[in-house]
Write a protein that holds these residues in place. Structure first.
Motif, PDB file in Angstrom:
ATOM      1  N   THR A  16     -10.417   7.721  16.838  1.00 54.92           N
ATOM      2  CA  THR A  16      -9.027   6.788  17.016  1.00 54.92           C
ATOM      3  C   THR A  16      -9.307   5.827  16.164  1.00 54.92           C
ATOM      4  OG1 THR A  16      -8.989   5.858  18.943  1.00 54.92           O
ATOM      5  CG2 THR A  16      -7.828   7.951  18.582  1.00 54.92           C
ATOM      6  N   GLY A  17     -11.304   5.244  16.238  1.00 50.13           N
ATOM      7  CA  GLY A  17     -11.392   3.595  15.441  1.00 50.13           C
ATOM      8  C   GLY A  17     -10.883   3.028  16.072  1.00 50.13           C
ATOM      9  N   GLY A  18      -9.718   3.076  17.391  1.00 45.73           N
ATOM     10  CA  GLY A  18      -9.775   1.984  18.037  1.00 45.73           C
ATOM     11  C   GLY A  18     -10.609   0.600  18.939  1.00 45.73           C
ATOM     12  N   ARG A  19      -9.713   0.108  19.221  1.00 42.74           N
ATOM     13  CA  ARG A  19     -11.083  -1.115  19.815  1.00 42.74           C
ATOM     14  C   ARG A  19     -10.545  -1.468  21.507  1.00 42.74           C
ATOM     15  NH1 ARG A  19      -8.714  -6.200  19.725  1.00 42.74           N
ATOM     16  NH2 ARG A  19      -6.897  -5.994  18.176  1.00 42.74           N
ATOM     17  N   LEU A  20     -11.502  -1.242  22.397  1.00 42.54           N
ATOM     18  CA  LEU A  20     -10.963  -1.730  23.568  1.00 42.54           C
ATOM     19  C   LEU A  20     -10.303  -2.840  24.128  1.00 42.54           C
ATOM     20  CD1 LEU A  20     -10.820   0.025  26.455  1.00 42.54           C
ATOM     21  CD2 LEU A  20     -13.349  -0.915  26.485  1.00 42.54           C
ATOM     22  N   GLU A  21      -9.795  -3.326  24.286  1.00 42.05           N
ATOM     23  CA  GLU A  21      -9.439  -4.861  25.271  1.00 42.05           C
ATOM     24  C   GLU A  21      -9.395  -4.388  26.569  1.00 42.05           C
ATOM     25  OE1 GLU A  21      -6.425  -7.526  24.160  1.00 42.05           O
ATOM     26  OE2 GLU A  21      -7.190  -6.408  21.701  1.00 42.05           O
ATOM     27  N   GLY A  22     -10.060  -5.375  27.547  1.00 42.75           N
ATOM     28  CA  GLY A  22     -10.513  -5.094  28.601  1.00 42.75           C
ATOM     29  C   GLY A  22     -11.496  -4.394  29.553  1.00 42.75           C
ATOM     30  N   ASP A  23     -11.700  -3.773  30.603  1.00 44.77           N
ATOM     31  CA  ASP A  23     -12.649  -3.505  31.633  1.00 44.77           C
ATOM     32  C   ASP A  23     -12.483  -1.873  30.976  1.00 44.77           C
ATOM     33  OD1 ASP A  23     -13.658  -5.753  32.505  1.00 44.77           O
ATOM     34  OD2 ASP A  23     -11.957  -5.560  34.551  1.00 44.77           O
ATOM     35  N   ALA A  64       1.193   2.644  36.752  1.00 43.57           N
ATOM     36  CA  ALA A  64       1.551   3.803  37.953  1.00 43.57           C
ATOM     37  C   ALA A  64       0.017   4.912  38.027  1.00 43.57           C
ATOM     38  CB  ALA A  64       2.708   4.780  36.636  1.00 43.57           C
ATOM     39  N   GLY A  65      -0.733   4.329  37.545  1.00 50.84           N
ATOM     40  CA  GLY A  65      -1.820   4.549  37.297  1.00 50.84           C
ATOM     41  C   GLY A  65      -2.911   4.922  36.019  1.00 50.84           C
ATOM     42  N   ALA A  66      -2.312   5.105  34.477  1.00 52.02           N
ATOM     43  CA  ALA A  66      -2.638   5.072  33.539  1.00 52.02           C
ATOM     44  C   ALA A  66      -3.795   4.850  33.743  1.00 52.02           C
ATOM     45  CB  ALA A  66      -1.570   4.863  32.439  1.00 52.02           C
ATOM     46  N   GLY A  67      -4.760   5.526  32.771  1.00 49.76           N
ATOM     47  CA  GLY A  67      -6.242   4.749  32.866  1.00 49.76           C
ATOM     48  C   GLY A  67      -6.623   3.980  31.514  1.00 49.76           C
ATOM     49  N   LEU A  68      -5.702   4.527  30.373  1.00 47.33           N
ATOM     50  CA  LEU A  68      -6.206   3.556  29.127  1.00 47.33           C
ATOM     51  C   LEU A  68      -4.851   3.122  28.303  1.00 47.33           C
ATOM     52  CD1 LEU A  68      -7.717   2.493  27.218  1.00 47.33           C
ATOM     53  CD2 LEU A  68      -8.597   4.369  26.318  1.00 47.33           C
ATOM     54  N   ALA A  69      -3.989   2.627  27.655  1.00 40.92           N
ATOM     55  CA  ALA A  69      -2.993   2.454  26.643  1.00 40.92           C
ATOM     56  C   ALA A  69      -3.412   2.906  25.497  1.00 40.92           C
ATOM     57  CB  ALA A  69      -2.149   1.787  27.377  1.00 40.92           C
ATOM     58  N   VAL A  70      -2.927   3.323  24.687  1.00 39.11           N
ATOM     59  CA  VAL A  70      -3.355   3.420  23.025  1.00 39.11           C
ATOM     60  C   VAL A  70      -1.926   2.689  22.362  1.00 39.11           C
ATOM     61  CG1 VAL A  70      -3.566   4.665  20.747  1.00 39.11           C
ATOM     62  CG2 VAL A  70      -4.582   5.233  23.072  1.00 39.11           C
ATOM     63  N   VAL A  86      -6.402  -0.360  21.203  1.00 36.67           N
ATOM     64  CA  VAL A  86      -5.276  -1.048  20.348  1.00 36.67           C
ATOM     65  C   VAL A  86      -5.881  -0.157  18.747  1.00 36.67           C
ATOM     66  CG1 VAL A  86      -5.453  -3.186  18.782  1.00 36.67           C
ATOM     67  CG2 VAL A  86      -6.461  -3.351  21.118  1.00 36.67           C
ATOM     68  N   VAL A  87      -4.732  -0.082  18.293  1.00 37.73           N
ATOM     69  CA  VAL A  87      -5.063   0.916  16.584  1.00 37.73           C
ATOM     70  C   VAL A  87      -3.796   0.390  15.796  1.00 37.73           C
ATOM     71  CG1 VAL A  87      -6.014   3.160  18.398  1.00 37.73           C
ATOM     72  CG2 VAL A  87      -3.374   2.608  18.170  1.00 37.73           C
ATOM     73  N   ASP A  88      -4.458   0.809  14.877  1.00 36.35           N
ATOM     74  CA  ASP A  88      -2.975   0.564  13.731  1.00 36.35           C
ATOM     75  C   ASP A  88      -1.626   1.923  14.055  1.00 36.35           C
ATOM     76  OD1 ASP A  88      -5.171  -0.823  12.436  1.00 36.35           O
ATOM     77  OD2 ASP A  88      -5.676  -0.005  11.005  1.00 36.35           O
ATOM     78  N   ASP A  89      -1.835   2.807  14.405  1.00 31.80           N
ATOM     79  CA  ASP A  89      -0.510   3.102  14.534  1.00 31.80           C
ATOM     80  C   ASP A  89      -0.777   4.063  15.809  1.00 31.80           C
ATOM     81  OD1 ASP A  89       1.471   5.312  14.398  1.00 31.80           O
ATOM     82  OD2 ASP A  89       1.402   5.508  12.414  1.00 31.80           O
ATOM     83  N   PRO A  90       0.130   4.098  16.844  1.00 31.79           N
ATOM     84  CA  PRO A  90      -0.071   5.498  17.897  1.00 31.79           C
ATOM     85  C   PRO A  90       0.149   6.855  17.238  1.00 31.79           C
ATOM     86  CG  PRO A  90       0.908   2.963  18.950  1.00 31.79           C
ATOM     87  CD  PRO A  90       0.721   3.064  17.317  1.00 31.79           C
ATOM     88  N   LEU A  91       0.995   6.931  16.867  1.00 30.44           N
ATOM     89  CA  LEU A  91       1.457   7.678  16.447  1.00 30.44           C
ATOM     90  C   LEU A  91       0.068   8.851  15.771  1.00 30.44           C
ATOM     91  CD1 LEU A  91       3.136  10.914  16.962  1.00 30.44           C
ATOM     92  CD2 LEU A  91       4.071  10.049  14.593  1.00 30.44           C
ATOM     93  N   ALA A  92      -0.697   8.065  14.517  1.00 24.54           N
ATOM     94  CA  ALA A  92      -1.424   8.627  14.247  1.00 24.54           C
ATOM     95  C   ALA A  92      -2.473   8.416  14.748  1.00 24.54           C
ATOM     96  CB  ALA A  92      -1.871   8.050  13.119  1.00 24.54           C
ATOM     97  N   ALA A  93      -2.925   7.783  15.199  1.00 28.26           N
ATOM     98  CA  ALA A  93      -4.003   7.897  17.375  1.00 28.26           C
ATOM     99  C   ALA A  93      -3.918   9.116  17.542  1.00 28.26           C
ATOM    100  CB  ALA A  93      -4.431   6.719  18.062  1.00 28.26           C
ATOM    101  N   LEU A  94      -2.756   9.975  18.076  1.00 26.29           N
ATOM    102  CA  LEU A  94      -2.734  10.904  19.142  1.00 26.29           C
ATOM    103  C   LEU A  94      -3.247  12.463  17.942  1.00 26.29           C
ATOM    104  CD1 LEU A  94      -1.283  12.384  21.403  1.00 26.29           C
ATOM    105  CD2 LEU A  94       0.932  11.906  20.807  1.00 26.29           C
TER     106      LEU A  94
END
Length: 474
Positions: A16-23, A64-70, A86-94
């Protein structure tokens, strides 16, 4: 033993080219776009829909237990709830996750489209191929611009067979999805006047279905309905797309997978067929001539995907009609039992005729009647009046005793019915509930069917609640 992660953080970031925020998250074992059904370890993808924005539910999904949110935007509540990508567009990431999942597997992939029978054929393939190896498949009718990439993203790397449903109601919708799926085998169940309101002709519907061949892997196979009037047109499209093999199924003498004999019972069938040169006889656990025809496509695609024909044919005995597509329930009515056939998921002229054919084979109890509850078939454009009125003939052939109907288009059918067959007519499904509940008696068999927009599921729910529905004895 710990569950093998579906995705690692490095894999999802690379895709996805995403950037992690948090642990860093723990094991990521699933993918979800619905915070209401999120499971521990899921990757929650915050898609913006027509009515809702997934970002509004991202924090709840993490809680609710999700390990990560995009996500594409971040707020304090999300940061406090858990790890974010964090991504530019979650649908494009999916979509990127779907393509990456497809690229990392050696699975043999089957894609299914068609005007009628997509979901049932997909479900049968999942059942049958599961007898031969680990199989991933679309759930429900996840066949659109978010359902296809979501289904792909859920496919484990060690999958042996993948089965994906691809739908459309406008030209051009299938092409990007099939290029994402990249099937080795592509099935077109049939071409019929569904969604005709969005097309100028059936030819255009056939061409839209033929888009599935655009994603075929080199040398891939096309499985086509030899009995359908659009076989030759679809065959030409498959050849133009580079299909290495084209297999026809049906009753036509020229079919590569052909029915020799079939015996249709009220809740199952027996079939003898020739499958790519091999004779096979099998029991089919779900009823209906249309199910028999689609089982031929299942056998063809399974063999072309490298599965064992004997195991696949044997597994077909376990096929059951799913909820909203023929599932049966016993209703405890005053004085005995009635039978409900839930066909409420959707409707078009072909599927209504198939449902009526099944109803005609179901035995009523003593003094019982065959009853059909029909809601409008939508998206039929200028053809709607004639196609609705045209159901009068099949209703007569099926021996239907009473018709309940709702919606402005069904008025055209209502006018064609003999007054002795008229139960009640209304504009909405909700308005049919009271007269239907009052009129149902012991021994009756009632089929409920209509397009999604007509909310025929409301009728099914009302009947179940009014009459303490239960699954009938096998």
């Amino acid at each position: 033993m710990a569950e093998t992660p579906l995705w690692t953080l490095d894999e999802i970031r690379a895709a996805t080219g995403g950037r992690l925020e948090g642990d860093a998250p723990g094991p990521l074992t699933g993918v979800s776009i619905d915070s209401r059904t999120v499971a521990p370890g899921d990757i929650f993808v915050a898609i913006r829909g027509e009515a809702n924005d997934g970002h509004d539910y991202a924090a709840a999904a993490l809680t609710a237990g999700a390990g990560l949110a995009v996500v594409s935007r971040v707020d304090a509540e999300m940061r406090a709830a858990g790890p974010l990508l964090v991504v530019d567009d979650p649908l494009a990431a999916l979509e990127a996750m779907g393509r990456a999942a497809r690229a990392r597997t050696d699975a043999r992939i089957v894609a299914v489209t068609g005007s009628v029978g997509k979901t049932g054929t997909k479900d049968a393939l999942r059942l049958c191929l599961g007898a031969c190896g680990k199989t991933a498949a679309s759930v429900a009718s996840y066949n659109n611009q978010w359902g296809v990439p979501l289904s792909l993203a859920r496919m484990p790397a060690d999958t042996r067979f993948g089965v994906f449903e691809i739908g459309m109601n406008h030209p051009g919708e299938i092409t990007p999805l099939t290029r994402m799926v990249r099937p080795h085998v592509a099935i077109v169940t049939t071409v019929e006047p569904c969604h005709i309101g969005f097309f100028d002709s059936l030819d255009e519907i056939a061409d839209a279905k033929a888009e599935i061949f655009a994603g075929l892997e080199p040398g891939g196979a096309a499985v086509l309905n030899r009995d359908n009037a659009y076989f030759d047109r679809l065959k030409q499209a498959a050849e133009a797309a580079g299909a290495g093999r084209i297999v026809g199924f049906g009753e036509d003498e020229r079919a590569d997978v052909r029915v020799r004999t079939m015996v249709l019972h009220e809740d199952w069938s027996t079939v003898s067929a020739s499958v790519l040169g091999h004779d096979v006889t099998y029991k089919l656990g779900a009823p209906g001539r249309h199910v028999v025809m689609n089982s031929l496509a299942v056998l063809a695609a399974s063999v072309l995907a490298g599965a064992d024909l004997a195991r696949v044919a044997l597994r077909l005995r376990d096929l059951e009609p799913p909820k909203g597509r023929g599932a049966r329930l016993a209703l405890r009515v005053r004085g005995g039992e009635a039978t409900l056939i839930d066909e409420s998921y959707n409707a078009n002229p072909t599927s209504v005729r198939a449902a009526l054919d099944v109803l005609s084979r179901v035995r009523t109890g003593r003094g019982g009647r065959r009853i059909v509850v029909l809601g409008d078939m939508l998206e039929l454009g200028d053809e709607a009046p004639a196609l609705h009125a045209g159901l009068a003939g099949p209703i007569d052939e099926a021996g239907v005793d009473v018709v309940y109907a709702c919606g402005p288009h069904m008025a055209h059918l209502w006018e064609r019915l003999d007054p002795s067959r008229r139960g009640a007519y209304a504009q909405t499904s909700a308005e049919l509930v009271e007269p239907l509940v009052a009129g149902l008696g012991p021994g009756d068999v009632v089929t409920v069917k209509g397009s999604l927009g007509m909310r025929m599921g409301l009728v099914v729910t009302a009947l179940k609640e009014a009459f303490a529905a239960r699954e009938p004895m096998a």
